[in-house]
Scaffold this motif. Structure first.
Motif, PDB file in Angstrom:
ATOM      1  N   LYS A   1      -7.751  -6.200  -8.198  1.00 34.08           N
ATOM      2  CA  LYS A   1      -8.939  -6.627  -7.922  1.00 34.08           C
ATOM      3  C   LYS A   1     -10.127  -6.339  -8.728  1.00 34.08           C
TER       4      LYS A   1
ATOM      5  N   ASP B   1       0.837  -1.299   0.082  1.00 35.92           N
ATOM      6  CA  ASP B   1      -0.123   0.161   0.046  1.00 35.92           C
ATOM      7  C   ASP B   1       0.873   1.179  -0.008  1.00 35.92           C
TER       8      ASP B   1
ATOM      9  N   GLN C   1      -4.418   2.370  -2.309  1.00 33.85           N
ATOM     10  CA  GLN C   1      -4.302   1.067  -3.081  1.00 33.85           C
ATOM     11  C   GLN C   1      -4.663   0.842  -4.233  1.00 33.85           C
TER      12      GLN C   1
ATOM     13  N   TYR D   1      -3.678  -2.427  -5.620  1.00 36.98           N
ATOM     14  CA  TYR D   1      -4.491  -3.683  -5.249  1.00 36.98           C
ATOM     15  C   TYR D   1      -5.835  -3.654  -5.820  1.00 36.98           C
ATOM     16  N   SER D   2      -6.431  -2.472  -5.874  1.00 36.74           N
ATOM     17  CA  SER D   2      -7.700  -1.883  -6.304  1.00 36.74           C
ATOM     18  C   SER D   2      -7.762  -2.665  -7.834  1.00 36.74           C
TER      19      SER D   2
ATOM     20  N   VAL E   1     -12.507  -3.643  -2.273  1.00 36.03           N
ATOM     21  CA  VAL E   1     -11.564  -2.590  -2.623  1.00 36.03           C
ATOM     22  C   VAL E   1     -11.566  -2.257  -4.143  1.00 36.03           C
ATOM     23  N   TYR E   2     -12.004  -3.220  -4.868  1.00 38.33           N
ATOM     24  CA  TYR E   2     -12.017  -2.993  -6.307  1.00 38.33           C
ATOM     25  C   TYR E   2     -12.867  -1.766  -6.896  1.00 38.33           C
TER      26      TYR E   2
ATOM     27  N   GLY F   1     -12.457   0.870  -5.229  1.00 38.93           N
ATOM     28  CA  GLY F   1     -11.536   2.024  -5.197  1.00 38.93           C
ATOM     29  C   GLY F   1     -11.360   2.225  -3.590  1.00 38.93           C
ATOM     30  N   ASN F   2     -10.239   2.529  -3.466  1.00 37.42           N
ATOM     31  CA  ASN F   2      -9.877   2.744  -1.909  1.00 37.42           C
ATOM     32  C   ASN F   2      -8.368   3.449  -1.988  1.00 37.42           C
TER      33      ASN F   2
END
Length: 245
Positions: free
Chosen positions: A152, A90, A145, A148-149, A138-139, A141-142
């Motif tokens: 995912k 992150d 990340q 990661y977003s 989290v896909y 949006g976050n």
């Protein structure tokens, strides 16, 4: 015994959600293949559940190919594959080193592709089965990340496409989208972030690994035999909005 005699391979099986799923599936009568990178923890988890331990690096095509070959040689077939293995690195995108972007995409998205491809090759034209990938809420949006977003979100697109491609063989492909679940990964989250996550969750708490495992059980079992291409959120309602103050 909802999985009696079904052969199921689980990645990321040594800890957290993967370990909880391994234990749950063992109690439901499945014949299990446990995969993970951490050899010692993998052996312990496999011994405790009667699973076949198969070391696997999901980001390495040769490791995935070897692992699935070993599983098929030992078990004869695969009825289900549940893929959890993943990592986070992150940071705000402007501070994110390219290697952290690429590592997260490689493990979480490319790893999902490699595992799903091997799973479909094991099932296609042999026996129908269920492939369960792991996305994340989290896909959507976050903060902090981006890697990661993005990975995912890619898993969601992969899930929907594979469901279209594999339906003719009776192979179902779905994805889980956990929220804030108590795992080693979320244990690193600062307390302020944890508190905000709980406050934004209608059920007012974090989730437990077993709660995701039960969702995986449904998707692998025959109870979901007419469900494919779907994303199942296991997030305490956080996706629908924050709880009222």
């Amino acid at each position: 015994m909802r999985l009696k005699d079904k052969v199921v391979l689980i990645t990321g099986a040594a800890h957290g959600i993967g370990r909880a799923t391994l234990e749950l599936f063992a109690g439901e009568g499945a014949r299990l293949v446990a995969c993970d990178l951490e050899a010692a923890s993998l052996q312990e988890a496999a011994k405790a559940t009667g699973a076949l331990a198969v070391p696997m690096d999901v980001a390495d095509p040769l490791s995935v190919e070897k692992g699935f070959r070993e599983a098929l040689e030992a078990m004869g077939r695969l009825d289900g594959v549940v893929h959890y293995a993943g990592i986070t690195r992150d940071n705000f995108h402007w501070k994110m080193p390219l290697e952290d972007w690429e590592a997260v995409i490689r493990v979480n998205l490319t790893g999902s592709f490699l595992v799903a491809k091997a799973a479909s090759e094991a099932m296609r034209e042999k026996n129908p089965g269920s492939i369960v990938l792991t996305a994340s809420r989290v896909y959507l949006g976050n903060l902090g990340q981006a890697n990661y977003s993005a990975a995912k979100a890619g898993v969601v697109g992969l899930t929907r496409t594979l469901a279209l491609e594999l339906g003719r063989w009776g192979i179902r492909v779905n994805a889980l989208a956990p929220g804030f679940i108590e795992t080693r990964m979320t244990a690193k989250v600062p307390e302020k972030v944890r508190e905000k996550a709980i406050a934004a969750t209608p059920l007012g708490r974090t989730g437990k690994p077993i709660e995701v495992a039960y969702a995986a059980l449904f998707l692998v079992s025959d109870e979901s035999s007419y469900i494919t291409g779907q994303v199942l959120f296991v997030d305490g309602g956080r996706t629908i909005g924050a709880a009222p103050a």
